[in-house]
Design an enzyme around this catalytic site. Structure first.
Site, short mmCIF file in Angstrom:
data_model
loop_
_atom_site.label_atom_id
_atom_site.label_comp_id
_atom_site.label_asym_id
_atom_site.label_seq_id
_atom_site.Cartn_x
_atom_site.Cartn_y
_atom_site.Cartn_z
N SER A 133 3.97 -0.14 -8.54
CA SER A 133 4.95 -0.99 -10.29
C SER A 133 5.48 -0.32 -10.98
O SER A 133 6.63 0.01 -10.89
CB SER A 133 2.80 -1.55 -10.80
OG SER A 133 3.84 -2.20 -11.87
N ASP A 147 5.70 -12.18 -6.86
CA ASP A 147 4.68 -11.51 -7.79
C ASP A 147 3.39 -11.62 -9.60
O ASP A 147 4.35 -12.14 -10.10
CB ASP A 147 5.43 -9.88 -8.84
CG ASP A 147 5.01 -8.83 -9.05
OD1 ASP A 147 4.42 -7.80 -8.62
OD2 ASP A 147 4.57 -8.38 -10.46
N HIS A 153 0.29 -7.95 -6.66
CA HIS A 153 0.87 -6.83 -7.26
C HIS A 153 0.34 -5.42 -6.66
O HIS A 153 -0.55 -5.64 -7.41
CB HIS A 153 0.74 -7.72 -9.00
CG HIS A 153 1.70 -6.37 -9.60
ND1 HIS A 153 2.90 -6.18 -9.98
CD2 HIS A 153 1.05 -5.14 -10.17
CE1 HIS A 153 3.71 -5.09 -10.39
NE2 HIS A 153 2.21 -4.69 -11.16
#
Length: 430
Positions: A211, A307, A374
C-alpha cells in the site's frame, strides 16, 4: 474453516469489536458497520485487515513473532517520527543459503495531508513509535517457513515501521503544531542501520512494501539499488502500490487533491524521482503511473484490478457520493449495479493502460488479479496457501519467486471481474 475460502468476510458486530480492538486502533466500531473518520484511517484499516489472520487462521499458521528495534542513532540525523520519537524496524535473521540475502519490507498505513489529519496521526502508531507494537507477526512474504514462503523464508527479513505519513519521502516540519515530517531521513537512517547489520554484504536483495509502503518501494527503488555494488542482484516489489490518478464518480480528483496536500505540506517534492520531476509537477510524481516505466531497477507490480481502498476512498468516496448511491457497492461487489460495474471495469482498463510501457520491459514482472482486495503479500492466505489466489495456476509467491530468480517471465493479467474464482475478496457487511 472451509477447505476453500473465496471471500474473507468481515462482520463488525457487538462483541467482535473487542477482538478487532488490538489491530484497528483509533477506529470507532459499532453494531452496524465500521466508521472511519478520514480517508487515511480507512486505508490503515484495510491494511490492518489485509495483514490480520483471523483467530483460527492465526492459530493454524502459528506465525513467527519478531521484536521491535528502535534506531537509537536516528535522532541525531533528524530521522524521527511525526511526534519526535525514534523510528524502528523488526528484523529476523536469515540462515543457511539465505544468510546473505535481504528482504526489506516498507510498512504501509495511509498518508496525512493537512494539519488535522497529521495532528491526529501523531497520536497513533502511524505517527509515533510510542504506539508501535513490540512484536509483529511475520507471515506471507515475511514468514520463516519454507511451506509458507518457499523462496524467501531463510533470508534476512525486515519490516521497517512507517511513522511519517508521506511514504518515506517528506522532509519538513510544522513547528506550530509540533509535527516532524522526516520520512526521507527515516528511510536513510533505516538503510544505514541495516547496512551496518550486515546488509552491505548481501549477494541479493529485495525492497518490498504494501500500500503506502508499496508506493514507497516504487519511489525508493533506484535509490535502494544504489546502496549495493553492481554484482548484487537487487530488485523491488510493490504490493497494492499502484494508486491511479483518475477521476472519481463525481468527476473530481479526490486522490490527486489529497496527494497534493501530502507532497506540499510534508516537503516531499525534493525527494521524488528526478526522472519524473524534471518534466512533471511534484504531485504527478507521487503517482506510480508516472514513475514505473523509467525505473532502472527491475520491479514487480502486485495489484488487484479492483483495489478495495481505491474503490472506497478514491473512486467512490462519501464526499463524491452524498446520496449514498455507491454505499452498498463499496462494501460488496455483488451489490453493484450494471452501471457501477461498468465504471469499475473502466478503472481496470485505466490500470492496464498505466502499466503498458512497464509491461514491455523484460526485466519487470506483473501480477494483476481481478479481486476486491488490498495487499496480498503479507497475508498467508493470499501469498501462498492451498487455496490462495492464482493466475495461470500460479500462486503469488510462486510468481514473485519465478520473476526474482529469473526462472520464467511473469506477466500475468487476469480476465475481468467476475471470472476469477480464486480471489479472497474483502467484503463488508452492514
Amino acid at each position: 474453516m472451509r477447505n476453500r475460502i473465496c471471500d474473507w468476510v468481515l462482520i463488525v458486530v457487538i462483541g467482535f469489536s473487542s477482538l478487532l480492538g488490538t489491530w484497528v486502533n483509533g477506529y470507532e466500531l459499532d453494531d452496524k458497520e465500521f466508521h472511519a473518520n478520514t480517508t487515511e484511517e480507512m486505508l490503515s484499516f484495510l491494511e490492518d485487515v489485509s495483514n490480520f489472520q483471523l483467530s483460527a487462521a492465526a492459530t493454524a499458521y502459528n506465525p513467527l513473532l519478531v521484536g521491535l528495534t528502535l534506531i537509537h542513532g536516528a535522532a541525531a540525523k533528524g530521522a524521527v517520527c511525526m511526534d519526535g520519537t525514534l523510528p524502528g524496524y523488526h528484523l529476523h535473521r536469515g540462515f543457511g543459503s539465505g544468510a546473505n540475502s535481504w528482504l526489506v519490507h516498507l510498512e504501509g498505513g495511509g498518508w496525512c495531508n493537512n494539519v488535522r489529519t497529521c495532528v491526529y496521526r501523531k497520536t497513533t502508531r502511524r505517527g509515533s513509535s510510542k504506539y508501535f507494537e513490540k512484536y509483529l507477526a511475520f507471515t506471507g512474504i515475511l514468514s520463516n517457513k519454507a511451506e509458507e514462503n518457499p523462496d524467501f523464508f531463510n533470508w534476512n527479513r525486515v519490516k521497517v515501521r512507517y511513522c511519517d505519513g508521506a511514504s518515506f519521502t517528506g522532509d519538513s516540519e510544522d513547528k506550530v503544531h509540533n509535527l516532524q515530517f522526516r520520512g526521507q531521513k527515516i528511510y536513510l537512517a533505516a538503510m544505514e542501520e541495516l547496512m551496518s547489520k550486515g546488509m552491505r554484504y548481501a549477494n541479493q536483495a529485495l525492497l518490498s512494501g504494501c500500500s503506502a509502503g508499496g508506493l514507497a518501494s516504487i519511489l525508493h527503488c533506484d535509490e535502494f539499488r544504489d546502496l549495493f555494488p553492481r554484482r548484487t542482484r537487487v530488485k523491488c516489489l510493490a504490493d497494492a502500490g499502484m494508486f491511479l490518478d483518475v477521476r472519481d464518480i463525481s468527476g473530481g480528483h479526490t486522490l490527486r487533491n489529497m496527494y497534493h496536500g501530502v507532497v506540499t505540506y510534508q516537503g516531499a517534492a525534493k525527494n521524488l524521482p528526478r526522472t519524473c520531476t524534471n518534466h512533471l509537477d511534484p504531485t504527478s510524481c507521487f503517482f506510480p503511473q508516472n514513475i514505473i516505466s523509467n525505473l532502472r531497477t527491475p520491479m514487480f507490480l502486485l495489484n488487484t484490478a479492483y483495489d478495495s481502498w481505491q474503490i472506497s476512498d478514491s473512486l467512490a468516496p462519501r464526499s463524491a457520493d452524498p446520496h449514498g448511491v455507491w454505499q452498498a457497492c463499496r462494501k460488496n461487489p455483488a451489490n453493484c449495479s450494471p452501471s457501477q460495474i461498468n465504471f469499475l471495469q473502466g478503472f481496470r482498463n485505466q490500470m492496464l493502460k498505466a502499466t503498458q510501457r512497464f509491461f514491455l520491459s523484460k526485466q519487470n514482472g506483473l501480477f494483476i488479479n481481478s479481486c476486491f482486495a488490498h495487499c496480498q503479500s503479507e497475508r498467508q492466505d493470499t501469498w501462498f496457501a492451498r487455496n490462495s489466489p492464482r493466475l495461470g495456476n500460479k500462486a503469488i509467491a510462486s510468481a514473485v519467486g519465478d520473476w526474482y530468480f529469473e526462472r520464467s517471465i511473469v506477466k500475468q493479467i487476469d480476465c475481468p471481474y467476475p471470472c476469477d474464482k480464486t480471489c479472497h475478496n474483502l467484503i463488508f457487511r452492514a
